[in-house]
Design a protein around this motif. Structure first.
Motif, mmCIF file in Angstrom:
data_model
loop_
_atom_site.group_PDB
_atom_site.id
_atom_site.type_symbol
_atom_site.label_atom_id
_atom_site.label_comp_id
_atom_site.label_asym_id
_atom_site.label_seq_id
_atom_site.Cartn_x
_atom_site.Cartn_y
_atom_site.Cartn_z
ATOM 1 N N MET A 90 1.119 -6.620 13.304
ATOM 2 C CA MET A 90 0.494 -7.197 12.103
ATOM 3 C C MET A 90 1.614 -7.605 11.147
ATOM 4 O O MET A 90 2.256 -6.754 10.549
ATOM 5 N N THR A 91 1.849 -8.910 11.008
ATOM 6 C CA THR A 91 2.925 -9.388 10.138
ATOM 7 C C THR A 91 2.554 -9.210 8.673
ATOM 8 O O THR A 91 1.414 -8.890 8.332
ATOM 9 N N ALA A 92 3.523 -9.454 7.797
ATOM 10 C CA ALA A 92 3.268 -9.361 6.359
ATOM 11 C C ALA A 92 2.178 -10.330 5.935
ATOM 12 O O ALA A 92 1.281 -9.985 5.169
ATOM 13 N N ASP A 93 2.240 -11.581 6.435
ATOM 14 C CA ASP A 93 1.223 -12.558 6.073
ATOM 15 C C ASP A 93 -0.147 -12.161 6.608
ATOM 16 O O ASP A 93 -1.167 -12.339 5.941
ATOM 17 N N GLN A 94 -0.179 -11.631 7.817
ATOM 18 C CA GLN A 94 -1.459 -11.181 8.370
ATOM 19 C C GLN A 94 -2.019 -9.995 7.592
ATOM 20 O O GLN A 94 -3.220 -9.925 7.336
ATOM 21 N N THR A 95 -1.131 -9.084 7.210
ATOM 22 C CA THR A 95 -1.578 -7.935 6.406
ATOM 23 C C THR A 95 -2.241 -8.409 5.130
ATOM 24 O O THR A 95 -3.337 -7.955 4.765
ATOM 25 N N ASN A 115 -4.792 -0.807 -1.913
ATOM 26 C CA ASN A 115 -3.633 -0.429 -2.705
ATOM 27 C C ASN A 115 -3.020 0.812 -2.086
ATOM 28 O O ASN A 115 -3.475 1.291 -1.040
ATOM 29 N N ALA A 116 -2.001 1.328 -2.753
ATOM 30 C CA ALA A 116 -1.335 2.535 -2.273
ATOM 31 C C ALA A 116 -0.627 3.185 -3.446
ATOM 32 O O ALA A 116 -0.421 2.554 -4.484
ATOM 33 N N ASP A 117 -0.279 4.455 -3.311
ATOM 34 C CA ASP A 117 0.509 5.120 -4.342
ATOM 35 C C ASP A 117 1.338 6.224 -3.715
ATOM 36 O O ASP A 117 0.994 6.780 -2.665
ATOM 37 N N THR A 118 2.444 6.513 -4.374
ATOM 38 C CA THR A 118 3.343 7.572 -3.928
ATOM 39 C C THR A 118 3.405 8.643 -4.999
ATOM 40 O O THR A 118 3.707 8.343 -6.155
ATOM 41 N N GLN A 119 3.129 9.856 -4.606
ATOM 42 C CA GLN A 119 3.173 10.979 -5.524
ATOM 43 C C GLN A 119 4.305 11.915 -5.111
ATOM 44 O O GLN A 119 5.118 11.601 -4.253
ATOM 45 N N GLN A 120 4.306 13.080 -5.728
ATOM 46 C CA GLN A 120 5.380 14.019 -5.444
ATOM 47 C C GLN A 120 5.368 14.493 -3.990
ATOM 48 O O GLN A 120 6.404 14.605 -3.353
ATOM 49 N N ASN A 121 4.188 14.758 -3.467
ATOM 50 C CA ASN A 121 4.135 15.313 -2.113
ATOM 51 C C ASN A 121 3.084 14.636 -1.228
ATOM 52 O O ASN A 121 2.674 15.204 -0.224
ATOM 53 N N VAL A 122 2.674 13.424 -1.583
ATOM 54 C CA VAL A 122 1.732 12.685 -0.742
ATOM 55 C C VAL A 122 1.896 11.196 -1.008
ATOM 56 O O VAL A 122 2.190 10.775 -2.125
ATOM 57 N N THR A 123 1.748 10.413 0.053
ATOM 58 C CA THR A 123 1.699 8.951 -0.051
ATOM 59 C C THR A 123 0.361 8.508 0.498
ATOM 60 O O THR A 123 -0.012 8.892 1.613
ATOM 61 N N GLN A 124 -0.363 7.695 -0.278
ATOM 62 C CA GLN A 124 -1.729 7.347 0.073
ATOM 63 C C GLN A 124 -1.895 5.839 0.195
ATOM 64 O O GLN A 124 -1.439 5.079 -0.659
ATOM 65 N N TYR A 152 -6.415 -7.967 4.313
ATOM 66 C CA TYR A 152 -6.930 -7.198 3.181
ATOM 67 C C TYR A 152 -7.582 -8.095 2.138
ATOM 68 O O TYR A 152 -8.558 -7.703 1.496
ATOM 69 N N ALA A 153 -7.068 -9.305 1.976
ATOM 70 C CA ALA A 153 -7.701 -10.224 1.033
ATOM 71 C C ALA A 153 -9.116 -10.573 1.492
ATOM 72 O O ALA A 153 -10.075 -10.538 0.717
ATOM 73 N N GLN A 154 -9.257 -10.901 2.772
ATOM 74 C CA GLN A 154 -10.575 -11.288 3.277
ATOM 75 C C GLN A 154 -11.531 -10.105 3.351
ATOM 76 O O GLN A 154 -12.760 -10.294 3.377
ATOM 77 N N THR A 169 -11.163 -0.266 0.026
ATOM 78 C CA THR A 169 -12.619 -0.214 -0.005
ATOM 79 C C THR A 169 -13.140 -1.539 0.524
ATOM 80 O O THR A 169 -12.723 -2.611 0.068
ATOM 81 N N VAL A 170 -14.048 -1.469 1.496
ATOM 82 C CA VAL A 170 -14.510 -2.666 2.203
ATOM 83 C C VAL A 170 -16.018 -2.589 2.395
ATOM 84 O O VAL A 170 -16.623 -1.504 2.307
ATOM 85 N N PRO A 171 -16.663 -3.731 2.675
ATOM 86 C CA PRO A 171 -18.060 -3.657 3.120
ATOM 87 C C PRO A 171 -18.153 -2.771 4.358
ATOM 88 O O PRO A 171 -17.271 -2.813 5.226
ATOM 89 N N ALA A 172 -19.193 -1.965 4.441
ATOM 90 C CA ALA A 172 -19.304 -1.008 5.546
ATOM 91 C C ALA A 172 -19.249 -1.702 6.902
ATOM 92 O O ALA A 172 -18.740 -1.140 7.881
ATOM 93 N N ALA A 173 -19.742 -2.928 6.963
ATOM 94 C CA ALA A 173 -19.726 -3.663 8.230
ATOM 95 C C ALA A 173 -18.315 -3.979 8.704
ATOM 96 O O ALA A 173 -18.098 -4.259 9.887
ATOM 97 N N ASP A 174 -17.346 -3.942 7.790
ATOM 98 C CA ASP A 174 -15.960 -4.259 8.136
ATOM 99 C C ASP A 174 -15.100 -3.012 8.319
ATOM 100 O O ASP A 174 -13.868 -3.104 8.334
ATOM 101 N N LEU A 175 -15.725 -1.870 8.454
ATOM 102 C CA LEU A 175 -14.961 -0.617 8.564
ATOM 103 C C LEU A 175 -13.975 -0.654 9.718
ATOM 104 O O LEU A 175 -12.828 -0.207 9.583
ATOM 105 N N ASP A 176 -14.385 -1.205 10.866
ATOM 106 C CA ASP A 176 -13.504 -1.199 12.038
ATOM 107 C C ASP A 176 -12.202 -1.953 11.763
ATOM 108 O O ASP A 176 -11.124 -1.541 12.207
ATOM 109 N N VAL A 177 -12.282 -3.055 11.029
ATOM 110 C CA VAL A 177 -11.077 -3.832 10.725
ATOM 111 C C VAL A 177 -10.146 -3.028 9.825
ATOM 112 O O VAL A 177 -8.921 -3.008 10.025
ATOM 113 N N ALA A 178 -10.712 -2.360 8.814
ATOM 114 C CA ALA A 178 -9.895 -1.546 7.912
ATOM 115 C C ALA A 178 -9.216 -0.414 8.678
ATOM 116 O O ALA A 178 -8.034 -0.115 8.453
#
Length: 847
Positions: A102-107, A119-128, A111-113, A132-141
């Motif tokens: 999955m290239t940068a452009d594909q990524t 999004n993402a965030d970095t904390q002291q002891n976890v990176t997340q 996610y846009a579509q 959030t997507v339509p439930a029908a698109d769960l497999d793609v996510a």
């Protein structure tokens, strides 16, 4: 009038103010922000651990046809190499620059579509990493997340581009006084441990970082056995577990290094002061508290709730006139320790020593006077404290500028089509108008009050939100500017039947949360629905408005306004308003200490009597109730409310388009410039061109690297960390703005790119792929925008007040679906005037 009301003030200085960079460690924390708390009920939770060690948690909720996927890695700032504190943060950024298959452009395109909610965030002891997507698109996510668990590219070329953006993020945070306070606090509170070092990173460390170093960091820590996958929403748990096993089960696991030891030493008491660009003094007393691993952590949370109660002595400093705000909270929730803090806001220029000492005595007094033993023990462990003060540093007046400097000659190749991976093509290639999910009753009571009810049995709760249509700019008597703010501040003093403490006790007795004012609400358990509405109506229609409280609130409002008028934030918004609006426009009215000095209690009572009317009021009820029950309850407590006299005009007049100008607002605390480019448009919310302009805005922004502004200003040039394009429209007005933050030497370069992209929107058709992507973002984002009870209620309320049909999201979706590239180009050509942008820069003078 541009003076913040009480709720805006409290929003700026509530306990969450010092928690800007941290969410709770628990993986469900983020996800439960879009779900009722009962979703954590064990009957709704499915857990599994795959053979490769990946932990999976699924929380089912049928509130809306959406799902959130969050992949948590148990690595963060704590695990970064010496001298490279931002390594985990940088790796988080690079995961959006290309993963296995999955290239940068594909990524970006995927996610846009999917709706652009990633999004993402970095904390002291976890990176997340979360989306959030339509439930029908769960497999793609899930497939997209799995790609990054298989590998992140971390190429030198991509890091060279991303380095500029992440360094702009550092500059942004270093311009925030609250961030600087947190950084200093952690350094003192957790000296000698990894907790003392923020995961953000530094510009020097990023300059020395290479793609190879990030790849090595990834290989050490990113593995299934060091990850937790959480899925929340309208999903089938069994089918979802099966899909997770299919997509993630064959990813090999490997051991991770030892996590660094946390050896806490006693806190050394300290007092310090930092300069601030806030319009008030913030004072803190911080204590080390039990961490999430401690059996005392729950007790500490209860203690925090007790100290934060509006019936407690900490908050009592506010009605006593000793503080603009006072509260208590817990933040920095690490496994081995957390931070409890008392917080007060004082007028700009005030000496904080006395109030902070009183706050300390109150907290220590509670520990000595008889809290439950377990809570006392938790508080006793925090004998040593750190005291801090954020002291306002006033801004100078806005200074007229010559503009954005010499224009740069820039060209760009047409956006290249992005070919999606096979696993994403099927789901994302089709555009679909969402099904009509907006089913609500809509009635008007005999007194003119409009009532909208939506039944939702997801949880045994009922939420009531309402608004009284008003315009302080039009309804405030001349010379009394600020009277609405004083009225707003007085609502917290109870009603004519229950004083402040008695009213708060009545709410506590039914575990209700209530606010009153021109915007009002109550959240309550179903069995207490009627009682909650009774208290809301009592407060809204019959506020106590006691004379002694009036004196306190008026003084507090004067003090806040005096500081706010000198703050960089206010001066920035004021400079923008003056440049965009014609002289004498009602919104240019300004509350000052002088105008507030003329306001009397009778003025406040008269303002309430003439502006708070049922025929200007809309109430939305959502939750475990029926339209019939809700109507009966609202009628019982609001039905006798009558309007007197002619209905006031609350609609602002239309305004002419503006002329170009530029201004710089000094902000001594900022190392980065915040730039706003704005103009008035010759249309309103009901103009047919509203829809092609919004669709075009999704070509420009909203989809991260898949959209033009992010691609050009961040992905390619690295000039900015974020860029936002927005059109705001009301019944009579509309404005268009682009905002971004960058170093002073990049302001001109970034603006040139913005104007080039806007010009192309006016003169060239967007590509078929861009049009498809923008439509996909909009069509999928419509249900995602109303995936919580609060979101649904606020959406219904907004549409009702402005005069749109309640099913406007579906109506809009059909229009977006039919729009052509030529219609988008024509709308931009009609309305966007490249030579008429107002530029306001807050921070250092652009170079």
């Amino acid at each position: 009038m541009a003076t913040p009301c009480k709720t805006e003030l409290q929003a700026k200085i509530r306990p969450g103010e010092i928690d800007l960079k941290l969410k709770a460690l628990l993986p469900l924390s983020l996800l439960l922000t879009v779900l009722p708390l009962h979703a954590a009920d064990p009957s709704n939770i499915t857990r599994a651990t795959l053979p490769n060690g990946l932990q999976v948690v699924i929380v089912h909720s049928a509130l809306a046809p959406v799902a959130t996927v969050e992949l948590n890695f148990k690595v963060g700032g704590d695990e970064t190499p010496p001298g490279f504190p931002g390594s985990a943060h940088a790796e988080e950024h690079m995961a959006f620059r290309g993963c296995t298959g999955m290239t940068a452009d594909q990524t970006a395109a995927i996610y846009a579509q999917l709706g652009g909610r990633d999004n993402a965030d970095t904390q002291q002891n976890v990176t997340q990493y979360f989306t959030t997507v339509p439930a029908a698109d769960l497999d793609v996510a899930l497939q997209a997340q799995a790609a990054c668990l298989r590998g992140v590219d971390d190429s030198e070329e991509e890091w060279a581009h991303e380095r500029g953006a992440i360094e702009q993020e550092v500059s942004r945070d270093l311009s925030n006084p609250t961030y600087k306070f947190i950084d200093r606090l952690n350094g003192d509170m957790f000296a000698g441990t990894p907790y003392a070092h923020d995961p953000l990173g530094t510009r020097p460390s990023f300059d020395a970082t290479t793609g190879a170093m990030l790849k090595a960091f990834y290989k050490q820590w990113y593995t299934p056995g060091n990850a937790i996958l959480v899925i929340v929403g309208d999903v089938d748990p069994a089918a979802t577990i099966a899909k997770v096993k299919e997509l993630y089960g064959d990813i090999p696991n490997h051991p991770v290094p030892e996590h660094p030891a946390i050896n806490l030493t006693p806190v050394k008491p300290e007092t310090f002061t930092l300069d601030s660009n806030l319009p008030y003094v913030l004072g803190f007393i911080a204590y080390r508290m039990p961490g999430t691993d401690s059996p005392d952590y729950a007790a500490a949370q209860v203690l925090s709730d007790i100290l934060a109660s509006q019936r407690a002595d900490v908050y009592g400093m506010v009605p006593a006139g000793k503080a603009l705000y006072a509260g208590f909270g817990i933040a920095e929730n690490y496994p081995k320790a957390s931070v409890g803090f008392g917080e007060i806001a004082l007028p700009a220029g005030a000496d904080s020593a006395g109030p902070i000492n009183e706050l300390r005595q109150i907290i220590e007094g509670y520990a000595q006077k008889g809290l439950p033993q377990d809570l006392f023990d938790a508080a006793k462990r925090s004998d040593n404290s750190i005291t801090a003060t954020l002291k306002p540093s006033p801004s100078g007046e806005a200074v007229a500028a010559k503009g954005f400097g010499g224009e740069e000659k820039l060209t760009s190749a047409p956006t290249k089509p992005v070919v999606l991976p096979d696993w994403a093509k099927g789901s994302l290639s089709q555009l679909k108008v969402p099904a009509d999910y907006i089913v609500a009753s809509d009635t008007t009571l005999p007194n003119g009050l409009r009532l909208i009810v939506k039944t939702d049995h997801t949880s045994p709760t009922v939420t009531v939100v309402g608004t009284v249509k008003n315009s302080a700019d039009l309804q405030t008597p001349k010379g009394k500017e600020g009277v609405s703010d004083v009225l707003d501040g007085l609502y917290s003093y109870g009603s004519t039947t229950l004083d402040r403490l008695a009213f708060q006790k009545a709410l506590d007795d039914i575990a209700a949360n209530e606010t009153a004012g021109f915007d009002f609400s109550v959240q309550v358990l179903k069995e207490n629905f009627s009682r909650g509405v009774q208290l809301l109506a009592d407060n809204e229609l019959h506020p106590a408005l006691p004379a002694e409280a009036f004196s306190v609130v008026k003084d507090q409002t004067v003090q806040f306004v005096a500081g706010n008028l000198k703050s960089p934030g206010y001066r920035t918004s004021r400079a923008l308003d003056i440049a965009l609006l014609p002289s004498g426009d009602p919104t240019l009215r300004e509350a000052t200490p002088a105008t507030l000095g003329t306001v009397t209690l009778d003025d406040v009572k008269q303002y309430h009597a003439t502006t708070v009317r049922p025929d200007l009021t809309t109430i939305v009820v959502i939750g475990d109730t029926t339209p019939e029950e809700a109507k009966a309850v609202i009628t019982k407590w609001f039905g006798d409310w009558k309007a007197e006299g002619p209905k006031p005009d609350t609609t602002l007049p239309a305004v002419p388009v503006n002329k170009a100008s530029a201004a710089n607002v000094p902000d001594p605390q900022a190392v980065q410039d915040s730039v706003v480019l704005a103009q008035q448009l010759n249309l309103n919310r009901f103009d047919p061109d509203y829809y092609p302009l919004q669709l075009g805005n999704h070509v420009l922004g909203g989809g991260f690297y898949a959209t033009r502004l992010y691609h050009d200003l961040r992905q390619v040039s690295g000039y900015v960390y974020n860029v936002d394009v927005r059109m705001e429209a009301s019944k009579t007005r509309a404005s268009y703005s682009v905002t971004y933050g960058c170093d002073p030497d990049k302001v001109s370069k970034a603006r040139a790119l913005v104007q080039r992209d806007l010009d192309q929107m006016r003169t060239q058709d967007v590509t078929p792929d861009e049009l498809h992507l923008a439509k996909a973002m909009l069509l999928r984002s419509i249900p995602l925008g109303e995936s919580s009870e609060e979101g649904v209620a606020q959406g219904l309320l907004h549409r009702a007040v402005i005069g749109l049909p309640l099913d406007e999201p579906i109506v809009a979706a059909k229009k977006y679906y039919e729009l052509s590239a030529d219609q988008v180009k024509e709308a931009f050509a009609r309305h966007l005037r490249l030579d008429d942008f107002v530029q306001v820069v807050r921070g250092p003078v652009p170079q």
